[in-house]
Design an enzyme around this catalytic site. Structure first.
Site, short mmCIF file in Angstrom:
data_model
loop_
_atom_site.label_atom_id
_atom_site.label_comp_id
_atom_site.label_asym_id
_atom_site.label_seq_id
_atom_site.Cartn_x
_atom_site.Cartn_y
_atom_site.Cartn_z
N PHE A 149 0.82 -1.22 0.00
CA PHE A 149 0.00 0.00 0.00
C PHE A 149 0.84 1.26 0.00
O PHE A 149 0.37 2.33 -0.39
CB PHE A 149 -0.94 0.02 1.22
CG PHE A 149 -0.26 0.49 2.49
CD1 PHE A 149 -0.18 1.85 2.77
CD2 PHE A 149 0.32 -0.39 3.38
CE1 PHE A 149 0.46 2.31 3.91
CE2 PHE A 149 0.97 0.05 4.52
CZ PHE A 149 1.03 1.40 4.78
N LYS A 173 -1.15 -7.22 -9.14
CA LYS A 173 -2.10 -7.36 -8.03
C LYS A 173 -1.72 -6.30 -6.99
O LYS A 173 -0.86 -6.51 -6.13
CB LYS A 173 -2.01 -8.77 -7.44
CG LYS A 173 -3.26 -9.30 -6.76
CD LYS A 173 -3.80 -8.45 -5.65
CE LYS A 173 -3.05 -8.56 -4.35
NZ LYS A 173 -3.47 -7.55 -3.34
N GLU A 176 -4.97 -3.83 -1.82
CA GLU A 176 -6.42 -3.58 -1.81
C GLU A 176 -6.77 -2.30 -1.05
O GLU A 176 -7.91 -1.87 -1.05
CB GLU A 176 -7.19 -4.80 -1.28
CG GLU A 176 -6.84 -5.26 0.13
CD GLU A 176 -5.66 -6.23 0.18
OE1 GLU A 176 -4.61 -5.94 -0.45
OE2 GLU A 176 -5.78 -7.24 0.88
N ARG A 177 -5.74 -1.70 -0.38
CA ARG A 177 -6.04 -0.49 0.41
C ARG A 177 -6.05 0.77 -0.45
O ARG A 177 -6.76 1.73 -0.14
CB ARG A 177 -5.03 -0.34 1.53
CG ARG A 177 -5.13 -1.50 2.50
CD ARG A 177 -4.08 -1.39 3.57
NE ARG A 177 -3.74 -2.73 4.05
CZ ARG A 177 -2.62 -3.04 4.67
NH1 ARG A 177 -1.73 -2.10 4.91
NH2 ARG A 177 -2.39 -4.26 5.08
N SER A 226 5.32 -6.87 3.48
CA SER A 226 5.89 -7.20 4.78
C SER A 226 6.66 -8.52 4.71
O SER A 226 6.41 -9.36 3.83
CB SER A 226 4.76 -7.30 5.81
OG SER A 226 3.86 -8.31 5.41
N CYS A 281 9.49 2.00 3.52
CA CYS A 281 10.41 0.90 3.83
C CYS A 281 11.82 1.42 4.04
O CYS A 281 12.67 0.73 4.57
CB CYS A 281 10.38 -0.15 2.74
SG CYS A 281 11.04 0.47 1.21
N GLU A 384 9.07 -3.92 13.21
CA GLU A 384 8.83 -2.77 12.33
C GLU A 384 7.52 -2.12 12.80
O GLU A 384 6.48 -2.78 12.85
CB GLU A 384 8.68 -3.26 10.88
CG GLU A 384 8.48 -2.14 9.89
CD GLU A 384 8.33 -2.65 8.46
OE1 GLU A 384 7.66 -3.67 8.25
OE2 GLU A 384 8.86 -1.99 7.55
P1 NAD Z 1 1.52 -6.57 3.14
O1 NAD Z 1 2.55 -7.64 3.22
O2 NAD Z 1 0.42 -6.58 4.13
O3 NAD Z 1 0.79 -6.60 1.70
C1 NAD Z 1 1.53 -6.58 0.50
C2 NAD Z 1 0.74 -7.32 -0.58
O4 NAD Z 1 0.55 -8.67 -0.17
C3 NAD Z 1 -0.64 -6.74 -0.85
O5 NAD Z 1 -0.87 -6.73 -2.23
C4 NAD Z 1 -1.57 -7.70 -0.11
O6 NAD Z 1 -2.82 -7.81 -0.73
C5 NAD Z 1 -0.83 -9.02 -0.19
N1 NAD Z 1 -1.10 -9.89 0.96
C6 NAD Z 1 -1.35 -9.50 2.25
N2 NAD Z 1 -1.54 -10.59 3.03
C7 NAD Z 1 -1.40 -11.68 2.23
C8 NAD Z 1 -1.48 -13.10 2.48
N3 NAD Z 1 -1.72 -13.60 3.69
N4 NAD Z 1 -1.26 -13.92 1.44
C9 NAD Z 1 -1.00 -13.44 0.22
N5 NAD Z 1 -0.93 -12.12 -0.07
C10 NAD Z 1 -1.11 -11.24 0.93
O7 NAD Z 1 2.31 -5.17 3.16
P2 NAD Z 1 1.71 -3.70 3.23
O8 NAD Z 1 1.16 -3.47 4.60
O9 NAD Z 1 0.84 -3.45 2.06
O10 NAD Z 1 3.04 -2.83 3.02
C11 NAD Z 1 3.88 -2.45 4.06
C12 NAD Z 1 5.07 -3.37 4.18
O11 NAD Z 1 5.80 -3.40 2.93
C13 NAD Z 1 6.09 -2.91 5.21
O12 NAD Z 1 6.55 -4.04 5.90
C14 NAD Z 1 7.20 -2.29 4.38
O13 NAD Z 1 8.47 -2.28 4.99
C15 NAD Z 1 7.18 -3.18 3.19
N6 NAD Z 1 7.81 -2.56 2.03
C16 NAD Z 1 9.02 -3.03 1.64
C17 NAD Z 1 9.66 -2.46 0.56
C18 NAD Z 1 10.99 -2.97 0.11
O14 NAD Z 1 11.43 -2.62 -0.99
N7 NAD Z 1 11.67 -3.79 0.88
C19 NAD Z 1 9.05 -1.40 -0.14
C20 NAD Z 1 7.80 -0.95 0.29
C21 NAD Z 1 7.19 -1.55 1.38
#
Ligand code: NAD
Length: 499
Positions: A149, A173, A176-177, A226, A281, A384
């Site tokens: 998101f 994909k 969804e937020r 994450s 991140c 985090e």
């Molecule tokens: P998230 O892991 O909750 O969601 C990311 C994606 O995964 C979304 O599209 C979501 O729909 C999907 N998803 C969520 N739960 C799932 C499941 N159980 N099974 C399959 N798919 C699932 O992350 P977020 O809250 O959207 O983003 C924030 C996180 O992303 C933070 O931890 C941040 O540090 C990280 N981030 C990392 C980088 C990097 O380059 N390392 C860059 C941006 C964000």
């Protein structure tokens, strides 16, 4: 209420919408749209169509594909304000920050205009008698990108640009937020000349993601989000024989040496710690001043700066430093972690608890928090937080400071503030973290370098954008060819002479 739907075969479709989620305006706390969550069958159908469309797109010459990238650059610039406004409305970040989000994605599309150069193969003339050998980089077919998101323009563009320029079709994909900007970008791709079906945006949750991971047509999966989900996706994608690059969470340390310019360091910490409400991140979430004297002076400089931060909705314009966090659940999680910090003995030097904004009482705003005397075994240090909370861990020496950053399970980014070249050089060489800043708080590499963390911040061996992206989205084929040149008898080729 509008259902945002999906982008399939070059148009917006509502989807079956058997299941829907809410899309919020984080500043007001109101639901502003509904989002259809794709079923496994819908995802499979989108992938099948993408595979059909990829055949002609993959055979299109690289320069023509690059022209689509060039047109996309112009269209994104044309719609910059529109994209940034939609982004702020769903994400909550300030308008300048939202433009930055689009801009950093745009830079990767600009880089992809050079795809023909990146896709050139290798050639060995006369590897044997009459034999030449050459390698070419070919598209994988259908690839997928699953995005978080916090950068709803930048991260989709980081995947789309190289994947499409290399001749792949992509299933995107998004989170969804905040799904509106990815849908708008897909529309711009069509306007730029991308054939229908080459980019399919399916909105959804775990069901859609699992459908992507299990579909045999999908050759590669790029994920950003994450760490637990990154690890899950990496494991399942690779178990199913796919190429995968999965980037996870972070806990970025900034080390402040006694010789650093402390005003510069404090300004950098405030921007890098609290910008975008800490939902980056590459945010700095841990300050590590070296020596008690450095720590005391730094805290003295930080407190008034943090207290002066202005928190508000993006509509308030330039007067706001950061906006709300993305959901009520994110706000609750940050508040819970702040409480653990207090319970476990950290000192709250700036207390942002109970923050409320007149007229926006239901918004997901969190006041700025600054912790001092944080210990490495505390939850606020190990986890985090992804909110406007900066933790200060006081280190007795440079060795202790670098040791802290090196022992943390995350390894996305880090920074050191010092005037000493030897220390900076030693830090950059020894640290086991993917992106390092020297007197630069958020060292995000530019589009023509690569972006990626180490340890639990990244799974897979190729980074995002830069040359790595062209490797990730192509595979190498090597041809050995023998032609009977120069072996002629009576003006005719003598094929027998070749045996
Ligand atoms: P998230 O892991 O909750 O969601 C990311 C994606 O995964 C979304 O599209 C979501 O729909 C999907 N998803 C969520 N739960 C799932 C499941 N159980 N099974 C399959 N798919 C699932 O992350 P977020 O809250 O959207 O983003 C924030 C996180 O992303 C933070 O931890 C941040 O540090 C990280 N981030 C990392 C980088 C990097 O380059 N390392 C860059 C941006 C964000």
């Amino acid at each position: 209420m509008e259902n945002l739907g999906h982008w399939i075969d070059g148009k917006r479709v509502p989807g079956e919408a058997a299941r829907q989620s809410d899309v919020y305006n984080p500043a007001t706390g109101e639901v502003q749209a509904k989002l259809a969550l794709a079923s496994r069958d819908e995802v499979d159908a989108a992938i099948a169509k993408a595979a059909e469309a990829q055949v002609a797109w993959g055979a299109t010459n690289p320069q023509r594909r690059a022209r689509v990238m060039m047109a996309l650059v112009h269209l994104i610039n044309r719609d910059m304000d529109k994209l940034a406004e939609a982004l702020s409305r769903e994400h909550g970040k300030t308008f300048p920050d939202a433009k930055g989000d689009v801009q950093r994605g745009l830079e990767v599309i600009e880089y992809c205009i050079g795809a023909p150069q990146m896709l050139k193969g290798e050639f060995t003339d006369s590897a044997g008698p009459g034999i030449d050998m050459y390698s070419m980089r070919q598209p994988l077919g259908v690839v997928a990108s699953i995005t978080p998101f916090n950068f709803p323009a930048m991260i989709p563009l980081w995947g789309m640009g190289p994947a499409l320029a290399c001749g792949n079709a992509m299933i995107l994909k998004p989170s969804e937020r905040d799904p509106s900007v990815p849908l708008m970008l897909a529309e711009l791709c069509k306007e730029a000349g991308l054939p229908d079906g080459v980019l399919q945006v399916v909105n959804g949750d775990k069901e859609a993601v699992d459908a992507i991971l299990d579909n045999e047509t999908v050759q590669a999966v790029a994920f950003v989000g994450s760490t637990p989900i990154a690890h899950y996706i990496y494991s399942r994608a690779t178990a199913n024989g796919k190429r995968a690059q999965c980037f996870g969470g972070a806990k970025n340390h900034m080390i402040i040496m006694p010789d650093a310019d402390l005003d510069q360091a404090a300004d950098a910490l405030v921007g890098a710690g609290y910008g975008a409400a800490g939902e980056r991140c590459m945010a700095i979430s841990v300050a590590v001043p070296v020596g008690e004297d450095t720590a005391d002076k730094l805290i003295e400089k930080l407190v008034p700066r943090v207290e002066a931060l202005k928190v508000g909705p993006y509509t308030a314009g330039d007067d706001v430093d950061y906006g709300p966090v993305v959901t009520a659940a994110a706000k609750q999680n940050i508040e819970r972690l702040v409480q653990t910090g207090i319970d476990q003995g950290a000192k709250l030097a700036v207390d942002g608890r109970g923050f409320s904004l007149q007229g926006y009482e239901d918004g997901f705003f969190v006041g700025p928090h600054l912790f001092d005397h944080v210990a490495p075994d505390m939850d606020i240090y190990r986890q985090e937080i992804f909110g406007p909370v900066l933790s200060t861990v006081r280190a007795g020496s440079y060795e202790e400071a670098i040791g802290l950053a090196m022992s943390h399970e995350y390894g996305n980014g880090t920074a050191i503030y010092t005037r000493d070249g030897d220390t900076a050089r030693d830090f950059a060489n020894r640290i086991n973290i993917g992106m390092v800043g020297v007197n630069v708080p958020i060292p995000v590499p530019l589009a023509y370098h690569t972006f990626g963390g180490w340890k639990k911040s990244g799974f897979g061996d190729l980074n995002q954008h830069g040359p790595d992206a062209f490797k990730f989205y192509t595979r190498t084929k090597t041809v050995t060819a023998r032609w009977p040149s120069g072996i002629k008898e009576g003006g005719e080729f003598n094929f027998k002479a070749m045996d």
